[in-house]
Design a protein around this motif. Structure first.
Motif, PDB file in Angstrom:
ATOM      1  N   CYS A 290       0.828  -1.212   0.000  1.00  0.00           N
ATOM      2  CA  CYS A 290       0.000   0.000   0.000  1.00  0.00           C
ATOM      3  C   CYS A 290       0.857   1.255   0.000  1.00  0.00           C
ATOM      4  N   LEU A 293       2.283   1.700  -3.539  1.00  0.00           N
ATOM      5  CA  LEU A 293       1.216   2.033  -4.491  1.00  0.00           C
ATOM      6  C   LEU A 293       0.757   3.472  -4.279  1.00  0.00           C
ATOM      7  N   ALA A 323       2.702  -0.340 -11.050  1.00  0.00           N
ATOM      8  CA  ALA A 323       1.352  -0.198 -10.503  1.00  0.00           C
ATOM      9  C   ALA A 323       0.551  -1.480 -10.683  1.00  0.00           C
ATOM     10  N   TRP A 326       1.940  -4.055  -8.063  1.00  0.00           N
ATOM     11  CA  TRP A 326       1.489  -3.740  -6.702  1.00  0.00           C
ATOM     12  C   TRP A 326      -0.004  -4.007  -6.545  1.00  0.00           C
ATOM     13  N   THR A 327      -0.791  -3.675  -7.584  1.00  0.00           N
ATOM     14  CA  THR A 327      -2.237  -3.884  -7.511  1.00  0.00           C
ATOM     15  C   THR A 327      -2.587  -5.370  -7.448  1.00  0.00           C
ATOM     16  N   ALA A 331      -4.416  -7.215  -4.363  1.00  0.00           N
ATOM     17  CA  ALA A 331      -5.636  -8.010  -4.560  1.00  0.00           C
ATOM     18  C   ALA A 331      -5.466  -9.413  -3.976  1.00  0.00           C
TER      19      ALA A 331
END
Length: 342
Positions: A290, A293, A323, A326-327, A331
């Motif tokens: 987090c 990101l 990005a 990291w996403t 998830a």
């Protein structure tokens, strides 16, 4: 308002060109400047005094101006005050009354220049013996605080914030597409994490966890609010860094999401408490993801980008790839949290 001084050392032969460029951009940026001869008789020193919020734009203009030569040097440093004042309020009144300034909107631009920001971040992203000592000391402080359930001691470890610098460096490197800085920040972060984890696991193995203190207990689980906290604190930390505040002062805001969960994970693992170790490790991983990101997104919003077209294209690709990674990781962690609670 915060002030900066930009000193430009150029050959005397370039005096007219530099002066013309500074005069052209002076109405938009609202700075003052003057030139002084240097002792070598061949160079001039231009000094520009300006609001810190204009530093990035002016530095970009100067970099474009001097891109064709290596016979110059630009130095940026802080100024406490200047007389007569650079009256920002007066300039704002003129704009409201219809001044036909042609300057671009600077609302999304970072307060400090890209070069200042890079220099500040680089200092905390490089591996050194001082960094290793800081990690060991802050880890020991954090271990004592968690074992004794003492919030004040834990905050002491947070203020040292050894893991913050490499994460900020990684976010900036991703935003700029700087592979060299990215490798350096990853190396420093990896060493810091391994040292802290090994020390904590060693203490847990030797002493166990005699009592499940409240501070240890809250770091053995991860909630959705922890993810929101990490995103918000990470973004707030990056904004403060771009305003020119030293990273160490932001540590108490962001280190909350980094050092204590890692220490708790090591202590639990050393003591053989696997479920608790997994929970603390999940919290640490979620907060690292987090933070990075949010950091990349905030740097972009603050207007931190490379100057040249080629570098912008490279940085755009690096940012999109990072990005996405990291996403996906976030998830996956959210999926693990959902499975643990159902």
């Amino acid at each position: 308002m915060a002030l900066r001084v930009i000193e430009i050392v150029t050959p005397r032969s370039d005096k007219d060109e530099v002066k013309k460029s500074l005069e052209e951009h002076q109405p938009d940026a609202g700075y003052v400047f003057w030139a002084s001869p240097l002792d070598d008789g061949e160079s001039l020193s231009f000094r520009v005094v300006l609001d810190v919020a204009e530093t990035a734009n002016v530095m970009d203009e100067l970099e474009e101006l001097f891109a064709w030569t290596d016979k110059y040097r630009i130095v940026v440093y802080s100024a406490e005050a200047t007389l007569p004042r650079l009256d920002k309020l007066a300039l704002e009144e003129e704009e409201e009354e219809g001044s036909d300034s042609s300057g671009e909107d600077n609302g999304g631009q970072a307060a400090v220049s890209r070069e200042e920001l890079y220099a500040d971040v680089l200092d905390t992203s490089l591996l050194s013996k001082h960094y290793v000592m800081l990690v060991l000391f802050s880890s020991l402080v954090g271990i004592i605080g968690l074992m004794r359930d003492n919030v004040a001691i834990i905050i002491g470890a947070m203020v040292l914030a050894p893991l913050l610098g490499p994460n900020v460096g990684l976010s900036l490197a991703t935003t700029l597409g700087d592979a060299k800085l990215s490798r350096a920040a990853l190396k420093t972060l990896a060493v810091g994490v391994l040292l802290c984890f090994a020390l904590s696991a060693g203490v847990g193995l030797a002493l166990g966890v005699p009592e499940m203190t409240h501070e240890l207990s809250v770091r053995s689980m991860t909630s959705y609010s922890d993810i929101i906290l990490a995103m918000v604190s990470g973004a707030a930390g990056i904004v403060t860094v771009t305003l020119g505040v030293p990273t160490s002062l932001v540590g108490v805001m962001v280190a909350l999401s980094l050092l204590p969960p890692l220490i708790a994970c090591g202590l639990f693992l050393g003591a053989g408490l696997m479920p608790e170790a997994g929970g603390a490790g999940l919290l640490f991983a979620a907060n690292i993801i987090c933070l990075n990101l949010a950091g990349v997104g905030t740097f972009l919003v603050q207007g931190i980008r490379p100057l040249s077209w080629y570098e912008k294209e490279r940085a755009k690709k690096a940012t999109l790839h990072a990005a996405l990674v990291w996403t996906v990781l976030l998830a996956a962690l959210i999926g693990l949290m959902f499975l643990k609670t159902h």
